[in-house]
Scaffold this motif. Structure first.
Motif, PDB file in Angstrom:
ATOM      1  N   THR A 103      -2.520 -15.517 -59.387  1.00 46.15           N
ATOM      2  CA  THR A 103      -2.903 -14.460 -60.329  1.00 46.15           C
ATOM      3  C   THR A 103      -2.979 -13.083 -59.680  1.00 46.15           C
ATOM      4  OG1 THR A 103      -5.263 -14.922 -59.938  1.00 46.15           O
ATOM      5  CG2 THR A 103      -4.188 -16.078 -61.772  1.00 46.15           C
ATOM      6  N   GLY A 104      -2.922 -13.035 -58.338  1.00 45.82           N
ATOM      7  CA  GLY A 104      -2.969 -11.746 -57.670  1.00 45.82           C
ATOM      8  C   GLY A 104      -2.724 -11.875 -56.178  1.00 45.82           C
ATOM      9  N   VAL A 105      -2.127 -10.833 -55.597  1.00 47.85           N
ATOM     10  CA  VAL A 105      -1.908 -10.753 -54.151  1.00 47.85           C
ATOM     11  C   VAL A 105      -2.363  -9.366 -53.713  1.00 47.85           C
ATOM     12  CG1 VAL A 105      -0.216 -10.806 -52.272  1.00 47.85           C
ATOM     13  CG2 VAL A 105       0.074 -12.316 -54.255  1.00 47.85           C
ATOM     14  N   ALA A 106      -3.104  -9.296 -52.601  1.00 49.20           N
ATOM     15  CA  ALA A 106      -3.609  -8.004 -52.120  1.00 49.20           C
ATOM     16  C   ALA A 106      -3.830  -8.092 -50.616  1.00 49.20           C
ATOM     17  CB  ALA A 106      -4.909  -7.643 -52.840  1.00 49.20           C
ATOM     18  N   ARG A 107      -4.260  -6.979 -50.026  1.00 47.45           N
ATOM     19  CA  ARG A 107      -4.731  -6.950 -48.647  1.00 47.45           C
ATOM     20  C   ARG A 107      -6.240  -7.158 -48.659  1.00 47.45           C
ATOM     21  NH1 ARG A 107      -1.143  -7.197 -44.237  1.00 47.45           N
ATOM     22  NH2 ARG A 107       0.650  -5.850 -44.656  1.00 47.45           N
ATOM     23  N   PRO A 146      -5.251  -9.345 -43.274  1.00 47.71           N
ATOM     24  CA  PRO A 146      -4.456 -10.430 -43.860  1.00 47.71           C
ATOM     25  C   PRO A 146      -4.292 -10.218 -45.360  1.00 47.71           C
ATOM     26  CG  PRO A 146      -6.703 -11.170 -43.523  1.00 47.71           C
ATOM     27  CD  PRO A 146      -6.604  -9.788 -42.900  1.00 47.71           C
ATOM     28  N   PHE A 147      -3.407 -10.976 -45.947  1.00 49.11           N
ATOM     29  CA  PHE A 147      -3.259 -10.963 -47.398  1.00 49.11           C
ATOM     30  C   PHE A 147      -4.293 -11.896 -48.033  1.00 49.11           C
ATOM     31  CE2 PHE A 147       0.972  -9.615 -46.073  1.00 49.11           C
ATOM     32  CZ  PHE A 147       1.232  -8.587 -46.965  1.00 49.11           C
ATOM     33  N   THR A 148      -4.713 -11.549 -49.230  1.00 49.95           N
ATOM     34  CA  THR A 148      -5.516 -12.467 -50.033  1.00 49.95           C
ATOM     35  C   THR A 148      -4.690 -12.844 -51.254  1.00 49.95           C
ATOM     36  OG1 THR A 148      -6.579 -10.631 -51.210  1.00 49.95           O
ATOM     37  CG2 THR A 148      -7.721 -11.523 -49.292  1.00 49.95           C
ATOM     38  N   VAL A 149      -4.655 -14.125 -51.533  1.00 46.40           N
ATOM     39  CA  VAL A 149      -3.896 -14.647 -52.670  1.00 46.40           C
ATOM     40  C   VAL A 149      -4.881 -15.338 -53.606  1.00 46.40           C
ATOM     41  CG1 VAL A 149      -2.024 -16.161 -53.396  1.00 46.40           C
ATOM     42  CG2 VAL A 149      -1.887 -14.990 -51.180  1.00 46.40           C
ATOM     43  N   HIS A 150      -5.002 -14.798 -54.800  1.00 47.83           N
ATOM     44  CA  HIS A 150      -5.914 -15.363 -55.790  1.00 47.83           C
ATOM     45  C   HIS A 150      -5.161 -16.373 -56.656  1.00 47.83           C
ATOM     46  CE1 HIS A 150      -9.314 -12.262 -55.544  1.00 47.83           C
ATOM     47  NE2 HIS A 150      -8.454 -11.941 -54.589  1.00 47.83           N
TER      48      HIS A 150
END
Length: 454
Positions: free
Chosen positions: A113-117, A132-136
């Motif tokens: 549902t989302g990708v961010a730093r 790192p990336f965060t992947v929701h």
């Protein structure tokens, strides 16, 4: 306990289709840890949606070398390289076995549902590249999780976002309200319920690519068996020398044969072409639908509409990362000129890798059909070369990342919608599709091509 450093985190791969699973195989070969997130319940969920459609690329051209190495110890052997698989064959005999070998490196029922730093929204510059990336994700039971990753490879394809009927790229007026009588997929007429839906009906097929050709051929066969079935083929352009492809002179015989099937459907009276018709509105006419063009023409009412005008990437969950995308194709900026359908067909798109697929946000990549945005010229083998290059780059091997390891046949290697009813289609060169799906059936992602680019 200390948190893992960024290079100890997994590389998250979005999508367990051909490109995503190949990416995982190349990462494993490089000693890196992939985590494949698949929204569906099995490998190749999108491919299974067109399981009835036959590719016009043979087995020899739709499996990845690193994936084959992973599969070999299990006793897996590639099916006869000259045979042309259906989508169902591809999923059952290659994609699912590959996912099974990867084991817990593949998670099903995980919708990204989302990708961010981490700790940085799209605006913030400070220390951005060090985070790192965060992947929701949303899980199948409705729960939410956040996964931390060293890099993200988005191989989610375009199958989930079919292009609408409206000629301006937006849904035609009334299109959303009429969804019960509109489909955006090539019909599987082996399914009794689907067959009943179209039997004896007047159907509009909107589109001019391989998926539209395939639908016309299927419906022509139905019309030959079931009186009263007729198709109105809606074309935004007129009929010219290239409308049906290259025919017998086509460099890809299977693609030419498919165009000839569509032409035969028109000549036999099973379909009638409506040219120069750019849809503005869908109006209710009793239980039927009437399509209205930009120039005011109103098509005789139809019972069903099949819209095969291509697919486009879902970029909504990437809104917090910095992508560099071409303003027309929605493909990576450096890749777009190489795949522009106004200039290129399948056979003229040369292999490319990390350099063409990089973005201002370091460490995130769109691969496979999604990397092509709205361009319909994607090739399975090219997708496999993409992920090989990217895996090498993530592993810190720039020489391998920039080296081209794929040589395409002179005619190119295309994927597309084929005709399921001829099991010998691959050997005879009949029953093929266009250069690339899913738009509508692209090899390497998963949908029958209907964009008319090839």
């Amino acid at each position: 306990m200390n948190a893992p450093t960024t290079d100890q985190l997994p590389v998250v791969v979005i999508g367990a289709g051909p490109a995503g699973l190949a990416a995982a195989a190349h990462l494993v070969e490089r000693g890196l840890e992939p985590l494949v997130l698949e929204a569906g319940p099995s490998a190749g969920t999108a491919v299974r949606d067109w399981s009835h459609v036959r590719l016009f690329s043979p087995w020899a051209e739709v499996t990845d070398p690193a994936a084959e190495k992973l599969l070999a110890p299990t006793g897996w052997t590639r099916p006869d390289g000259a045979i042309y698989p259906t989508g169902g064959d591809w999923a059952e005999h290659y994609l699912q076995p590959l996912a099974d070998v990867l084991g817990d490196k593949v998670r099903y029922g995980a919708t990204v549902t989302g990708v961010a730093r981490a700790g940085r929204d799209r605006i913030v510059d400070a220390d951005r590249d060090q985070q790192p990336f965060t992947v929701h994700i949303q899980t199948a039971d409705g729960g939410e999780e956040r996964i931390t990753a060293r890099a993200v490879i988005d191989a989610s394809g375009t199958w989930s976002v079919p292009s609408p009927m409206g000629a301006d790229g937006l849904p035609a007026l009334g299109e959303k309200a009429a969804t019960a009588q509109i489909s955006y997929r090539v019909p599987d007429l082996r399914d009794p319920a689907v067959r009943a839906r179209y039997t004896g009906k007047r159907i509009a097929v909107v589109g001019s690519g391989a998926s539209a050709f395939t639908a016309l051929a299927y419906l022509a066969d139905l019309a030959a068996e079931e009186p009263g079935t007729h198709t109105a083929w809606i074309l935004r352009r007129g009929i010219g020398a290239n409308t049906y492809g290259g025919g017998e002179a086509d460099q890809l015989p299977a693609r030419g044969a498919l165009g000839l099937r569509a032409k035969a459907a028109v000549e036999a009276g099973h379909a009638s072409a409506v040219t120069g018709f750019r849809t503005r509105a869908v109006e209710r006419d009793g239980d039927r639908l009437a399509l209205v063009a930009e120039d005011g023409r109103r098509l005789d009412p139809v019972d069903e509409v099949i819209v095969l005008t291509g697919f486009r990437p879902d970029l909504s969950f990437l809104s917090e990362v910095r992508l560099g995308l071409d303003e027309r194709l929605q493909a990576p900026t450096a890749l777009a000129p190489l795949i522009d359908p106004n200039v290129h067909s399948c056979g003229t798109v040369y292999p490319h890798g990390v350099n063409e697929l990089s973005h201002p946000e370091e460490g995130i990549y769109l691969v496979g059909m999604k990397s092509y945005g709205r361009a319909p010229t994607f090739l399975a083998m090219t997708g496999y070369e993409q992920v090989r290059s990217i895996a090498a780059a993530i592993a810190g091997d720039p020489e391998a990342a920039e080296r081209v390891e794929l040589t395409l046949p002179e005619t190119g290697v295309c994927g597309g919608a084929g005709l399921y009813e001829d099991p010998d289609a691959g050997r005879s060169g009949e029953g093929g599709g266009c250069c690339a799906a899913p738009a509508a059936l692209q090899i390497g992602i998963g949908a029958p091509t209907a964009s008319g680019g090839c």
